[in-house]
Motif scaffolding. Structure first.
Motif, PDB file in Angstrom:
ATOM      1  N   ALA A  31     -11.373 -37.048 -11.631  1.00 25.28           N
ATOM      2  CA  ALA A  31     -11.251 -35.884 -11.596  1.00 25.28           C
ATOM      3  C   ALA A  31     -11.980 -34.511 -11.224  1.00 25.28           C
ATOM      4  O   ALA A  31     -12.871 -35.037 -12.046  1.00 25.28           O
ATOM      5  CB  ALA A  31      -9.999 -34.791 -12.536  1.00 25.28           C
ATOM      6  N   VAL A  32     -11.677 -33.962  -9.952  1.00 21.87           N
ATOM      7  CA  VAL A  32     -13.049 -33.021  -9.543  1.00 21.87           C
ATOM      8  C   VAL A  32     -12.222 -31.626  -9.110  1.00 21.87           C
ATOM      9  O   VAL A  32     -11.235 -31.873  -8.669  1.00 21.87           O
ATOM     10  CB  VAL A  32     -13.498 -33.601  -8.107  1.00 21.87           C
ATOM     11  N   GLY A  33     -12.212 -30.639  -9.909  1.00 19.86           N
ATOM     12  CA  GLY A  33     -12.319 -29.537  -9.990  1.00 19.86           C
ATOM     13  C   GLY A  33     -13.150 -28.261  -9.219  1.00 19.86           C
ATOM     14  O   GLY A  33     -13.691 -28.491  -9.517  1.00 19.86           O
ATOM     15  N   VAL A  34     -12.400 -27.592  -8.763  1.00 15.69           N
ATOM     16  CA  VAL A  34     -12.657 -26.357  -7.777  1.00 15.69           C
ATOM     17  C   VAL A  34     -11.274 -25.560  -7.389  1.00 15.69           C
ATOM     18  O   VAL A  34     -10.315 -26.222  -7.593  1.00 15.69           O
ATOM     19  CB  VAL A  34     -12.747 -27.323  -6.197  1.00 15.69           C
ATOM     20  N   PRO A  35     -12.110 -24.075  -7.380  1.00 14.41           N
ATOM     21  CA  PRO A  35     -11.082 -23.271  -7.246  1.00 14.41           C
ATOM     22  C   PRO A  35      -9.838 -23.521  -5.660  1.00 14.41           C
ATOM     23  O   PRO A  35     -10.288 -24.107  -4.445  1.00 14.41           O
ATOM     24  CB  PRO A  35     -12.187 -22.204  -6.698  1.00 14.41           C
TER      25      PRO A  35
ATOM     26  N   ILE B 251      -4.622 -21.469 -12.884  1.00 11.63           N
ATOM     27  CA  ILE B 251      -3.100 -22.039 -12.692  1.00 11.63           C
ATOM     28  C   ILE B 251      -3.565 -23.741 -12.430  1.00 11.63           C
ATOM     29  O   ILE B 251      -3.877 -23.525 -11.426  1.00 11.63           O
ATOM     30  CB  ILE B 251      -2.384 -20.925 -11.863  1.00 11.63           C
ATOM     31  N   THR B 252      -2.795 -24.403 -13.110  1.00 10.77           N
ATOM     32  CA  THR B 252      -3.229 -25.390 -13.084  1.00 10.77           C
ATOM     33  C   THR B 252      -1.914 -26.614 -13.602  1.00 10.77           C
ATOM     34  O   THR B 252      -1.232 -26.321 -14.010  1.00 10.77           O
ATOM     35  CB  THR B 252      -4.180 -26.728 -13.324  1.00 10.77           C
ATOM     36  N   GLY B 253      -2.118 -27.565 -12.918  1.00  5.42           N
ATOM     37  CA  GLY B 253      -0.978 -29.241 -13.405  1.00  5.42           C
ATOM     38  C   GLY B 253      -0.918 -29.327 -14.779  1.00  5.42           C
ATOM     39  O   GLY B 253      -1.927 -28.446 -15.513  1.00  5.42           O
ATOM     40  N   ALA B 254       0.266 -29.325 -15.415  1.00  8.95           N
ATOM     41  CA  ALA B 254       0.815 -29.443 -16.149  1.00  8.95           C
ATOM     42  C   ALA B 254       0.415 -31.202 -17.245  1.00  8.95           C
ATOM     43  O   ALA B 254       1.585 -30.887 -18.145  1.00  8.95           O
ATOM     44  CB  ALA B 254       1.632 -28.341 -16.857  1.00  8.95           C
ATOM     45  N   ASN B 255       0.001 -31.618 -16.023  1.00 11.43           N
ATOM     46  CA  ASN B 255       0.073 -33.304 -16.227  1.00 11.43           C
ATOM     47  C   ASN B 255       1.717 -33.476 -16.785  1.00 11.43           C
ATOM     48  O   ASN B 255       1.765 -34.656 -17.389  1.00 11.43           O
ATOM     49  CB  ASN B 255       0.048 -33.507 -17.030  1.00 11.43           C
ATOM     50  N   LYS B 256       3.274 -33.157 -15.931  1.00  6.53           N
ATOM     51  CA  LYS B 256       4.046 -33.003 -15.756  1.00  6.53           C
ATOM     52  C   LYS B 256       4.708 -33.049 -14.992  1.00  6.53           C
ATOM     53  O   LYS B 256       4.206 -31.450 -14.111  1.00  6.53           O
ATOM     54  CB  LYS B 256       4.770 -32.397 -16.944  1.00  6.53           C
ATOM     55  N   ALA B 257       5.714 -33.791 -13.953  1.00  7.21           N
ATOM     56  CA  ALA B 257       6.465 -33.451 -12.423  1.00  7.21           C
ATOM     57  C   ALA B 257       6.921 -31.859 -12.481  1.00  7.21           C
ATOM     58  O   ALA B 257       7.806 -31.326 -13.614  1.00  7.21           O
ATOM     59  CB  ALA B 257       7.496 -34.549 -12.822  1.00  7.21           C
ATOM     60  N   ASP B 258       6.405 -31.380 -11.480  1.00  7.92           N
ATOM     61  CA  ASP B 258       7.503 -30.147 -11.490  1.00  7.92           C
ATOM     62  C   ASP B 258       7.300 -29.218 -12.265  1.00  7.92           C
ATOM     63  O   ASP B 258       7.900 -28.017 -12.661  1.00  7.92           O
ATOM     64  CB  ASP B 258       9.488 -30.271 -11.646  1.00  7.92           C
ATOM     65  N   THR B 259       5.800 -29.034 -12.958  1.00  8.61           N
ATOM     66  CA  THR B 259       5.355 -28.020 -13.594  1.00  8.61           C
ATOM     67  C   THR B 259       3.957 -27.549 -13.568  1.00  8.61           C
ATOM     68  O   THR B 259       2.937 -28.723 -13.336  1.00  8.61           O
ATOM     69  CB  THR B 259       5.334 -29.124 -15.453  1.00  8.61           C
ATOM     70  N   HIS B 260       3.410 -26.257 -14.273  1.00  5.70           N
ATOM     71  CA  HIS B 260       2.042 -26.152 -13.943  1.00  5.70           C
ATOM     72  C   HIS B 260       1.596 -25.228 -15.634  1.00  5.70           C
ATOM     73  O   HIS B 260       3.053 -24.989 -15.827  1.00  5.70           O
ATOM     74  CB  HIS B 260       2.311 -24.744 -13.099  1.00  5.70           C
ATOM     75  N   ALA B 261       0.664 -24.885 -15.453  1.00  2.81           N
ATOM     76  CA  ALA B 261       0.541 -24.036 -16.599  1.00  2.81           C
ATOM     77  C   ALA B 261      -0.295 -23.113 -16.121  1.00  2.81           C
ATOM     78  O   ALA B 261      -1.245 -23.661 -14.916  1.00  2.81           O
ATOM     79  CB  ALA B 261      -0.323 -25.057 -17.670  1.00  2.81           C
TER      80      ALA B 261
ATOM     81  N   ALA C  41      -6.819 -17.748  -7.249  1.00  2.13           N
ATOM     82  CA  ALA C  41      -5.901 -18.325  -9.025  1.00  2.13           C
ATOM     83  C   ALA C  41      -5.463 -19.578  -9.321  1.00  2.13           C
ATOM     84  O   ALA C  41      -5.992 -20.075 -10.807  1.00  2.13           O
ATOM     85  CB  ALA C  41      -5.193 -17.437  -8.907  1.00  2.13           C
ATOM     86  N   THR C  42      -5.827 -20.259  -8.407  1.00  5.73           N
ATOM     87  CA  THR C  42      -5.437 -21.770  -8.972  1.00  5.73           C
ATOM     88  C   THR C  42      -6.796 -22.476  -9.530  1.00  5.73           C
ATOM     89  O   THR C  42      -8.102 -22.467  -8.114  1.00  5.73           O
ATOM     90  CB  THR C  42      -4.160 -22.126  -7.766  1.00  5.73           C
ATOM     91  N   LEU C  43      -6.180 -23.626 -10.216  1.00  2.00           N
ATOM     92  CA  LEU C  43      -7.473 -24.851  -9.867  1.00  2.00           C
ATOM     93  C   LEU C  43      -6.870 -26.038  -9.584  1.00  2.00           C
ATOM     94  O   LEU C  43      -6.072 -26.375  -9.208  1.00  2.00           O
ATOM     95  CB  LEU C  43      -7.425 -25.126 -11.491  1.00  2.00           C
ATOM     96  N   LYS C  44      -8.015 -26.612  -8.409  1.00  2.00           N
ATOM     97  CA  LYS C  44      -7.069 -27.476  -7.651  1.00  2.00           C
ATOM     98  C   LYS C  44      -7.579 -29.291  -7.870  1.00  2.00           C
ATOM     99  O   LYS C  44      -9.517 -28.793  -8.725  1.00  2.00           O
ATOM    100  CB  LYS C  44      -7.806 -27.185  -5.944  1.00  2.00           C
ATOM    101  N   ASN C  45      -7.312 -29.914  -8.099  1.00  2.00           N
ATOM    102  CA  ASN C  45      -8.233 -31.330  -8.922  1.00  2.00           C
ATOM    103  C   ASN C  45      -7.874 -32.381  -8.166  1.00  2.00           C
ATOM    104  O   ASN C  45      -6.767 -32.478  -7.764  1.00  2.00           O
ATOM    105  CB  ASN C  45      -6.896 -31.499 -10.312  1.00  2.00           C
ATOM    106  N   LEU C  46      -8.848 -33.041  -7.703  1.00  2.00           N
ATOM    107  CA  LEU C  46      -8.964 -34.088  -6.250  1.00  2.00           C
ATOM    108  C   LEU C  46      -9.080 -35.553  -7.471  1.00  2.00           C
ATOM    109  O   LEU C  46     -10.196 -35.150  -8.260  1.00  2.00           O
ATOM    110  CB  LEU C  46      -9.830 -33.822  -5.374  1.00  2.00           C
ATOM    111  N   LEU C  47      -8.485 -36.405  -7.012  1.00  2.00           N
ATOM    112  CA  LEU C  47      -8.660 -37.663  -7.792  1.00  2.00           C
ATOM    113  C   LEU C  47      -9.633 -38.591  -6.683  1.00  2.00           C
ATOM    114  O   LEU C  47      -9.117 -38.551  -5.143  1.00  2.00           O
ATOM    115  CB  LEU C  47      -7.372 -37.899  -8.333  1.00  2.00           C
ATOM    116  N   VAL C  48     -10.629 -38.754  -7.390  1.00  2.00           N
ATOM    117  CA  VAL C  48     -11.397 -39.459  -6.276  1.00  2.00           C
ATOM    118  C   VAL C  48     -11.070 -41.313  -6.804  1.00  2.00           C
ATOM    119  O   VAL C  48     -11.178 -40.910  -8.394  1.00  2.00           O
ATOM    120  CB  VAL C  48     -12.784 -38.316  -5.741  1.00  2.00           C
ATOM    121  N   LYS C  49     -12.149 -42.175  -6.784  1.00  2.00           N
ATOM    122  CA  LYS C  49     -12.608 -43.533  -7.761  1.00  2.00           C
ATOM    123  C   LYS C  49     -13.991 -43.407  -7.138  1.00  2.00           C
ATOM    124  O   LYS C  49     -15.033 -43.464  -6.048  1.00  2.00           O
ATOM    125  CB  LYS C  49     -11.488 -44.750  -6.541  1.00  2.00           C
TER     126      LYS C  49
END
Length: 563
Positions: free
Chosen positions: A293-297, A358-368, A278-286
């Motif tokens: 950013a790469v999004g996967v379940p 459900i994924t990160g909210a771009n704030k510390a200790d916060t999801h959306a 149910a969550t969205l994983k966002n992997l950061l690569v260069k």
């Protein structure tokens, strides 16, 4: 008349124990049976028995290539830098290339594959459509600076390979050349006695479009392929795709959640009591230094190999802690795609428009939660980038896929005009105007095929070669003293005179038990024993694979083996 190989004179030293550094079955047995010896990491010497097997594989490859009208050449292994720099592969191959300089400072490489050089050869030799089509091949030593050479001759830094190339003036001609090679490869691997699968593949650094691999299923394999039990679909996992299918439905507004100390999918799912899916994983690569950013379940992993293939020739690497410095828009462990204005966002097709996460909210200790693809964020590029798992739907029929390990033994590509464009390979066409040539590239790992055969055919006693590539047709064992040795040598000469390739164990001072063990280990298809009934002119014939034994007169044994 065939040759008699006498073990009393042959440079072969068998070992009772496995080499300490050997991990795979082929590595253990090829060393123990005296076929190869390690010279250095990833560099192997082929001893007399091993060289015969290697040559037999080459012979089968050569015969089938000649049968489709391909012409054999031999190009240098030491190659100038400039053609590879022009194609971009001087950079793309990176550390895999062996690079060197001559005394004048000119740069060279040891060839990993020869598309550039063959293209230049045909550019020099062909000027008209009348000179084409043409198929050229070579069997030659190749070089790749593997970071961790292992598994014996399966993954070396120096290896034997057959590489061939087709040159046509039309796409239809390329398709015909490709089909000829595909059929030839099937005949080659069937003659070699290999169990193999043909699977869809990606082209990688070779370039081009259509691509298929020939894989030999084996526990030692470094490739994983997906196989559908309900239809004929099969593909390297890097080539498996998932269809993008937008999802309809109503979702509530985005809602922020207080989620302290949950920088990972596992901690987040545990706190909220939801499945990772149910969550969205966002992997950061260069990608060439730019953060992407790469999004996967959340329950899936990013396949960096697949991602690299999609983004090639760009260099893909993971971000480090230093990359977050000065980037207030990137909150480590809490990144979400909504609001990412300065970052390219790539997503797997499973993150389809209309799916909520459900994924990160771009704030510390916060999801959306209720973050909807296509509503709350846009995907710049959709690429299939997840690691394929057992049970994933077959792209053809939807049935759950099975995964198996395999050794890559061949790879064929429709290169198209990539290299012809680079080197301006044109010929004068039928209409009197220049025509750009189109190419195919086709490889077989010759030394790798030896290891694959060892992996697939060996048993608890040792190697068990198919007759086509075995170092001999029959292994004659003198299981005793003078009388048995005399009979063994006499039978060997008669068999050789009839065209049978013979390996005879005539070693003095070696016990029958050791000779029998060595015969099983070396793996010649038939074992003929001159033993206790030699005085009666009776020998024992054993099938190495089935273990079936039969006592025969010498004349009967010779008739059986020469039939």
């Amino acid at each position: 008349m065939a040759q008699v190989q006498r073990m009393s004179r042959l440079m072969v030293k068998t070992l009772r124990d496995d080499p300490a550094d050997a991990e795979t079955l082929s590595h253990k047995l090829l060393v123990r049976a005296g076929y190869v010896r390690r010279t250095s990491a990833g560099i192997w010497s082929w001893l007399p028995l091993g060289k015969k097997v290697l040559d037999n594989v080459s012979r089968v490859v050569r015969e089938e290539m000649d049968a489709i009208g391909a012409q054999e050449v031999l190009l240098p292994a030491l190659l100038p830098k400039e053609p590879y720099e022009a194609s971009g592969r001087w950079q793309e191959y990176g550390d895999l290339l062996f690079r060197l300089k001559d005394r004048k400072g000119a740069e060279y490489l040891l060839g990993p594959t020869h598309e550039e050089i063959f293209t230049l050869l045909v550019k020099d030799q062909a000027s008209s459509y009348k000179d084409l089509p043409v198929m050229l091949y070579q069997i030659q030593t190749k070089y790749r600076d593997e970071a961790r050479p292992r598994s014996g001759v399966l993954r070396g830094r120096e290896f034997q390979m057959k590489d061939s190339y087709s040159f046509d003036t039309t796409d239809e001609g390329l398709a015909e050349s490709y089909a000829l090679h595909r059929a030839a490869y099937q005949k080659i691997f069937e003659r070699l006695g290999l169990d193999y699968r043909i699977v869809s593949a990606v082209s990688g650094a070779m370039g081009g479009s259509a691509s298929e691999e020939f894989l030999a299923p084996a526990a030692a394999g470094e490739d994983t392929f997906a196989d559908c039990p309900a239809c004929d679909y099969a593909a390297n996992t890097e080539a498996v795709t998932f269809a993008l299918a937008p999802v309809a439905g109503e979702h509530g507004p985005v809602e922020e959640l207080d989620t302290p100390d949950t920088p990972t999918i596992e901690t987040l799912a545990g706190l909220l009591g939801v499945p990772a899916s149910a969550t969205l994983k966002n992997l950061l690569v260069k990608v060439d230094g730019e953060i992407v950013a790469v999004g996967v379940p959340g329950n899936r992993e990013v396949d960096l190999g697949k991602l690299g293939e999609h983004l090639a020739p760009a260099v893909v690497e993971l971000v480090t802690a230093e990359d977050f410095e000065g980037r207030e828009d990137l909150v480590r462990g809490y990144v979400g795609p909504q609001g990412l204005e300065k970052v390219r966002y790539i997503a797997d097709p499973r993150v389809a428009p209309g799916t909520a996460w459900i994924t990160g909210a771009n704030k510390a200790d916060t999801h959306a939660k209720n973050v909807v693809a296509g509503r709350d964020f846009e995907v710049d590029d959709y690429f299939d980038v997840v690691v394929v798992e057992e049970g994933d739907p077959c792209p053809s029929c939807g049935t759950g896929l099975k995964l198996d390990r395999a050794i890559e033994i061949g790879h064929i590509f429709q290169l198209g005009r990539k290299y012809a464009d680079t080197f301006q390979l044109d010929v004068l066409g039928q209409q009197g105007k220049p025509v750009r040539v189109t190419m195919g590239s086709y490889g077989i790992g010759v030394s790798r095929a030896v290891a694959a055969l060892a992996e697939q055919s060996a048993d608890d006693q040792g190697l068990c070669w198919p007759k086509e590539i075995a170092p001999a047709d029959v292994h004659v064992v003198a299981a005793g003293k003078a009388l048995q040795t005399e009979l063994a040598l006499d039978v060997s000469e008669k068999l050789a005179a009839a065209g049978v390739r013979v390996l005879v164990d005539d070693r003095a001072g070696v016990s029958p038990g050791v000779k029998f063990t060595d015969a099983e280990l070396i793996g010649v298809p038939q074992i003929l024993v001159a033993g206790r009934r030699s005085a009666e002119g009776v020998v024992e014939l054993k099938d190495r694979r089935t273990g079936e034994r039969e006592e025969l007169t010498v004349d009967e044994a010779i008739a059986r083996l020469t039939a």
